[in-house]
Design a protein around this motif. Structure first.
Motif, mmCIF file in Angstrom:
data_model
loop_
_atom_site.group_PDB
_atom_site.id
_atom_site.type_symbol
_atom_site.label_atom_id
_atom_site.label_comp_id
_atom_site.label_asym_id
_atom_site.label_seq_id
_atom_site.Cartn_x
_atom_site.Cartn_y
_atom_site.Cartn_z
ATOM 1 N N VAL A 82 1.051 -1.226 0.019
ATOM 2 C CA VAL A 82 -0.062 -0.011 -0.126
ATOM 3 C C VAL A 82 0.963 1.182 -0.065
ATOM 4 C CG1 VAL A 82 -1.683 1.345 1.368
ATOM 5 C CG2 VAL A 82 -1.916 -1.212 0.837
ATOM 6 N N GLY A 83 1.788 1.158 0.672
ATOM 7 C CA GLY A 83 2.963 2.298 0.805
ATOM 8 C C GLY A 83 3.484 2.624 -0.528
ATOM 9 N N LEU A 84 4.029 1.583 -1.293
ATOM 10 C CA LEU A 84 4.595 1.757 -2.450
ATOM 11 C C LEU A 84 3.395 2.196 -3.449
ATOM 12 C CD1 LEU A 84 6.879 -1.323 -2.795
ATOM 13 C CD2 LEU A 84 7.617 1.095 -2.347
ATOM 14 N N HIS A 85 2.299 1.876 -3.447
ATOM 15 C CA HIS A 85 1.390 2.451 -4.345
ATOM 16 C C HIS A 85 0.963 3.879 -4.162
ATOM 17 C CE1 HIS A 85 -2.467 3.211 -6.202
ATOM 18 N NE2 HIS A 85 -3.061 3.449 -5.206
ATOM 19 N N PHE A 86 0.912 4.381 -2.955
ATOM 20 C CA PHE A 86 0.969 6.030 -2.659
ATOM 21 C C PHE A 86 2.065 6.566 -3.211
ATOM 22 C CE2 PHE A 86 -2.916 4.301 -0.284
ATOM 23 C CZ PHE A 86 -3.729 5.450 -0.716
ATOM 24 N N LEU A 87 3.159 6.064 -2.869
ATOM 25 C CA LEU A 87 4.364 6.793 -3.281
ATOM 26 C C LEU A 87 4.453 6.877 -4.896
ATOM 27 C CD1 LEU A 87 7.107 5.148 -1.185
ATOM 28 C CD2 LEU A 87 6.439 7.454 -1.026
ATOM 29 N N ARG A 88 4.090 5.732 -5.619
ATOM 30 C CA ARG A 88 4.178 6.068 -7.013
ATOM 31 C C ARG A 88 2.894 6.779 -7.369
ATOM 32 N NH1 ARG A 88 0.849 4.139 -10.731
ATOM 33 N NH2 ARG A 88 -0.468 3.057 -9.174
ATOM 34 N N ALA A 89 1.677 6.704 -6.856
ATOM 35 C CA ALA A 89 0.477 7.611 -7.265
ATOM 36 C C ALA A 89 0.976 9.327 -7.148
ATOM 37 C CB ALA A 89 -0.750 7.071 -6.421
ATOM 38 N N GLU A 90 1.548 9.426 -5.924
ATOM 39 C CA GLU A 90 1.770 10.670 -5.879
ATOM 40 C C GLU A 90 3.263 11.501 -6.325
ATOM 41 O OE1 GLU A 90 -0.244 12.681 -3.957
ATOM 42 O OE2 GLU A 90 -1.555 10.828 -3.831
ATOM 43 N N GLY A 91 3.823 10.390 -7.152
ATOM 44 C CA GLY A 91 4.753 10.914 -8.043
ATOM 45 C C GLY A 91 6.169 11.206 -7.263
ATOM 46 N N ALA A 92 6.350 10.601 -6.087
ATOM 47 C CA ALA A 92 7.514 10.290 -5.355
ATOM 48 C C ALA A 92 8.574 9.566 -5.679
ATOM 49 C CB ALA A 92 7.329 10.045 -3.898
ATOM 50 N N LEU A 93 8.199 8.831 -7.027
ATOM 51 C CA LEU A 93 9.373 8.000 -7.403
ATOM 52 C C LEU A 93 9.732 8.800 -8.909
ATOM 53 C CD1 LEU A 93 7.528 4.604 -7.047
ATOM 54 C CD2 LEU A 93 9.284 5.719 -5.587
ATOM 55 N N LEU A 96 13.623 8.853 -9.501
ATOM 56 C CA LEU A 96 14.296 7.847 -9.744
ATOM 57 C C LEU A 96 14.255 7.394 -11.201
ATOM 58 C CD1 LEU A 96 13.291 5.941 -6.454
ATOM 59 C CD2 LEU A 96 15.340 7.017 -6.997
ATOM 60 N N GLY A 97 13.313 7.842 -11.691
ATOM 61 C CA GLY A 97 13.153 7.624 -13.456
ATOM 62 C C GLY A 97 12.031 7.004 -13.553
ATOM 63 N N PRO A 98 11.454 6.914 -14.883
ATOM 64 C CA PRO A 98 10.264 6.413 -15.278
ATOM 65 C C PRO A 98 10.295 4.839 -15.048
ATOM 66 C CG PRO A 98 11.390 7.118 -17.318
ATOM 67 C CD PRO A 98 12.171 7.658 -16.049
ATOM 68 N N GLU A 99 11.523 4.325 -15.309
ATOM 69 C CA GLU A 99 11.582 2.611 -14.949
ATOM 70 C C GLU A 99 11.271 1.989 -13.803
ATOM 71 O OE1 GLU A 99 15.624 4.469 -14.391
ATOM 72 O OE2 GLU A 99 14.144 4.760 -15.861
ATOM 73 N N TRP A 100 11.585 3.022 -12.666
ATOM 74 C CA TRP A 100 11.244 2.518 -11.294
ATOM 75 C C TRP A 100 9.903 2.681 -11.105
ATOM 76 C CZ3 TRP A 100 13.795 0.229 -7.691
ATOM 77 C CH2 TRP A 100 15.156 -0.019 -7.834
ATOM 78 N N THR A 101 9.065 3.782 -11.688
ATOM 79 C CA THR A 101 7.388 3.800 -11.370
ATOM 80 C C THR A 101 7.006 2.640 -12.142
ATOM 81 O OG1 THR A 101 7.684 6.124 -11.620
ATOM 82 C CG2 THR A 101 5.702 5.349 -12.195
ATOM 83 N N ARG A 103 8.373 -0.350 -12.592
ATOM 84 C CA ARG A 103 8.634 -1.508 -11.458
ATOM 85 C C ARG A 103 7.952 -1.497 -10.539
ATOM 86 N NH1 ARG A 103 14.926 -0.611 -12.214
ATOM 87 N NH2 ARG A 103 15.626 -1.296 -14.293
ATOM 88 N N VAL A 104 7.436 -0.491 -9.862
ATOM 89 C CA VAL A 104 6.828 -0.308 -8.601
ATOM 90 C C VAL A 104 5.141 -0.696 -8.939
ATOM 91 C CG1 VAL A 104 5.783 1.017 -6.863
ATOM 92 C CG2 VAL A 104 8.080 1.362 -7.290
ATOM 93 N N SER A 105 4.783 -0.401 -10.222
ATOM 94 C CA SER A 105 3.562 -0.699 -10.519
ATOM 95 C C SER A 105 3.183 -2.160 -10.620
ATOM 96 C CB SER A 105 3.359 -0.057 -11.849
ATOM 97 O OG SER A 105 3.341 1.398 -11.690
ATOM 98 N N VAL A 106 4.416 -2.953 -10.872
ATOM 99 C CA VAL A 106 4.319 -4.399 -11.121
ATOM 100 C C VAL A 106 4.439 -4.946 -9.731
ATOM 101 C CG1 VAL A 106 5.365 -6.467 -12.056
ATOM 102 C CG2 VAL A 106 5.183 -4.384 -13.531
ATOM 103 N N LEU A 107 5.276 -4.299 -8.823
ATOM 104 C CA LEU A 107 5.638 -4.898 -7.782
ATOM 105 C C LEU A 107 4.426 -4.726 -6.586
ATOM 106 C CD1 LEU A 107 7.787 -6.253 -5.722
ATOM 107 C CD2 LEU A 107 8.366 -3.879 -5.031
ATOM 108 N N VAL A 108 3.490 -3.633 -6.687
ATOM 109 C CA VAL A 108 2.409 -3.670 -5.601
ATOM 110 C C VAL A 108 1.363 -4.672 -5.760
ATOM 111 C CG1 VAL A 108 0.396 -2.055 -5.196
ATOM 112 C CG2 VAL A 108 2.590 -0.962 -5.607
#
Length: 605
Positions: A82-93, A96-101, A103-108
């Motif tokens: 859940v925490g990674l989802h909100f970090l990605r949704a709020e643009g906190a990643l 780190l580059g679009p590739e990290w966004t 990767r997190v979309s797949v990891l959540v």
């Protein structure tokens, strides 16, 4: 030390409720204060659930403490997702580059599945032990492992689908398969000289549309000039009207003002036949929009083979038609027109002639017609001759070019196709001896998989020395030990010579700064007709010959076809299959069974 089972856990209910509130905020509220409020409430509940779980771990003892630790670790794993989802949704990643966004979309979802799957099985097992005197931690552990295994299976399936989608790869394991792009179609796309747009009109999630889109995406990798677009006619009516489409199920091939349309059923069972021939249909339409239409003139007036079959008359016997050749020429965007005295053959060959074909003439053309054909070839024309042993040898036309027709029929004692089960079948020569010349490139690549049948052929000769600037290649030879059947009894006599006789030759004269003259000479006319057996390589011989004569030999190759081909057996083969199924197979089963039984009895003694 043992302790009683943990009571029905309210902490898991609180944890599930927190995730539910967060889901409502993300998927239902959409944005604004509602999303913010639900997010804050869900976060607070989630933190409360984590603290409560931590407190339960501290209060529990023995095996109950182990249970609470498992539950708490699953809570933390889900909270991490859940925490990674909100970090990605709020643009906190983004830093780190679009590739990290990505990767997190797949990891959540992976973290949530690994947390909630085992948690559900754990709570189900604990609930079943509510009235048990002691906590059976082994059963809970087994349930936890079962839930974890199911979650890992889901993650594996999700990962496989994700990787296949990213790589644009699909595997069709069904009995029915949509055809894939053949080598000829791929070569045509690689030879595109300008952009070609392919627009598909299908509703979303339509099986036929997905199969066609997959085929075209694979084909589009051959050239950036092929652009594929998928639209829904109901959503894009303006674009559909522009391309002349009134309903879904259409594929439009466009280049400038030239358009070709392919109509397909939307229902998969109805569209199966069309999808199995898709490569041929796409090849024809791509060729029509990307290449100019060419004209092949078929000579008439000398008893030649014609496109339609002809019944026997008082003067001439029955002859098979060439409808299959016409069909293949239509695929190649070649139009067939007659050429005889009425069309001016005695004067000259029409200027728009790409190829002139003289197939199986029964009578010698007039001197004026032969002179017109000779002038046509000398100025860079393309001539296709197929002659019969009983027909004219056209010596006045061929010998100046270094070619000759023997006029003696050929036969073989072993390499022949049995059709009538008569001795005359020995004249149905089967050969797979091809040169690497461009006029038979597909046959040479397929080898023995595409044997060609010549029925009643005659041998060809190459005269030496050849005229200046002329090259001749024997493209097809008969099998060794083929004999010249001079007495026409289909039996090899001691005086009848045997050899691997030439059956087809490709003649070419190159001139600096001008188009090369080309002639293909075949020692049999029936090889072009509908009388030629299906399932052999005769079609490839025709297509490769036409492409070489047109100067488009780079487009030679096999088209893909997934249509079921009926298996034909001779009468003798049918008898073998019948007796094998009725007697041989049961005898083998009984023999093996008796042998096994005997060995078992021997072992007991």
């Amino acid at each position: 030390m043992t302790s009683g089972p943990s009571p029905a856990s309210g902490v898991s209910a609180l944890y599930g409720g927190a995730l539910g509130v967060l889901l409502l905020g993300e998927r239902v509220a959409g944005g604004g204060r509602a999303r913010l409020g639900l997010g804050a409430l869900g976060g607070a509940l989630l933190v409360l659930a984590l603290l409560w779980s931590r407190a339960r771990v501290g209060r529990a003892s023995g095996e109950g403490r182990v249970l609470e630790r498992w539950r708490g670790r699953l809570f933390l794993l889900g909270a991490l997702g859940v925490g990674l989802h909100f970090l990605r949704a709020e643009g906190a990643l983004h830093a780190l580059g679009p590739e990290w966004t990505q990767r997190v979309s797949v990891l959540v979802p992976v973290l949530l599945v690994l947390a909630l799957g085992p948690l559900g099985w754990l709570e189900w097992a604990v609930g079943g032990l509510g009235r048990a005197p002691v906590l059976e931690l082994g059963r809970v552990r087994a349930a936890l492992r079962a839930g974890l295994g199911l979650a890992l299976a889901l993650v594996f399936a999700f990962s496989t689908q994700y990787v296949a989608t990213r790589l644009d790869v699909s595997w069709d394991l069904a009995y029915f398969r949509t055809t894939r792009p053949g080598e000829a179609t791929r070569g045509l796309v690689r030879q595109l000289r300008g952009p070609v747009e392919v627009t598909l009109f299908f509703p979303p999630a339509n099986d036929v549309g997905q199969a066609v889109a997959q085929y075209l995406r694979e084909l589009a990798r051959e050239s950036p000039l092929l652009v594929v677009e998928v639209l829904d006619q109901a959503v894009e009516p303006g674009r559909a009207r522009e391309l002349g489409v009134g309903e879904n199920g259409s594929v439009v091939f466009s280049r400038d003002a030239r358009r070709e349309r392919l109509k397909l059923p939307l229902d998969l069972p109805t569209a199966r036949g069309a999808l199995q021939r898709l490569d041929e249909e796409v090849f024809r339409r791509l060729r029509e929009v990307s290449r100019p239409r060419r004209v092949l003139y078929l000579t008439t007036g000398h008893g030649e083979r014609s496109l339609r079959a002809r019944d026997a008359t008082a003067l001439e016997g029955a002859t098979p038609g060439m409808s299959r050749l016409e069909e293949w020429l239509r695929v190649l965007n070649v139009e067939v027109r007659p050429l005889g005295v009425a069309e001016g053959l005695e004067t000259d060959v029409p200027g728009d002639a790409a190829v002139v074909a003289l197939v199986g003439p029964a009578r010698e053309p007039s001197a004026a017609e032969l002179a017109a054909l000779r002038r046509y070839v000398e100025r860079g024309g393309r001539l296709w001759l197929a002659l019969e042993p009983d027909g004219p040898d056209l010596a006045t036309l061929l010998e100046p070019w270094g070619l000759r027709v023997s006029g003696v029929p050929l036969a073989h004692a072993q390499r022949f196709l049995r059709q009538s089960h008569q001795r005359s079948d020995h004249a149905n020569l089967v050969t797979s001896t091809f040169s690497p010349h461009a006029a038979v490139s597909t046959l040479a690549a397929l080898g023995a998989e595409a044997s060609v049948v010549f029925s009643g052929a005659t041998a060809l000769e190459v005269l030496q020395p050849l005229p200046r600037d002329v090259t001749v290649d024997v493209t097809v030879k008969a099998a060794p030990e083929t004999f010249q059947d001079g007495d026409r009894d289909f039996t090899a006599g001691p005086e009848e010579p045997r050899s691997a006789w030439p059956l087809a030759v490709a003649w070419e004269r190159k001139r600096p700064g001008a188009a090369a003259s080309r002639v293909v000479l075949l020692g049999d006319a029936d090889v072009l007709t509908d009388a030629a057996p299906r399932g052999y390589g005769n079609a490839y011989l025709l297509v490769d010959t036409v492409l070489w004569l047109l100067g488009e030999e780079a487009l030679a190759g096999a088209l893909s076809n997934e249509e079921d081909v009926p298996v034909r057996h001779t009468r003798r083969q049918d008898a073998v299959w019948f007796y094998s199924a009725v007697f041989l197979a049961p005898a083998l089963v009984l023999g093996v069974g008796g042998l096994v039984t005997r060995r078992r009895r021997g072992g007991r003694r």
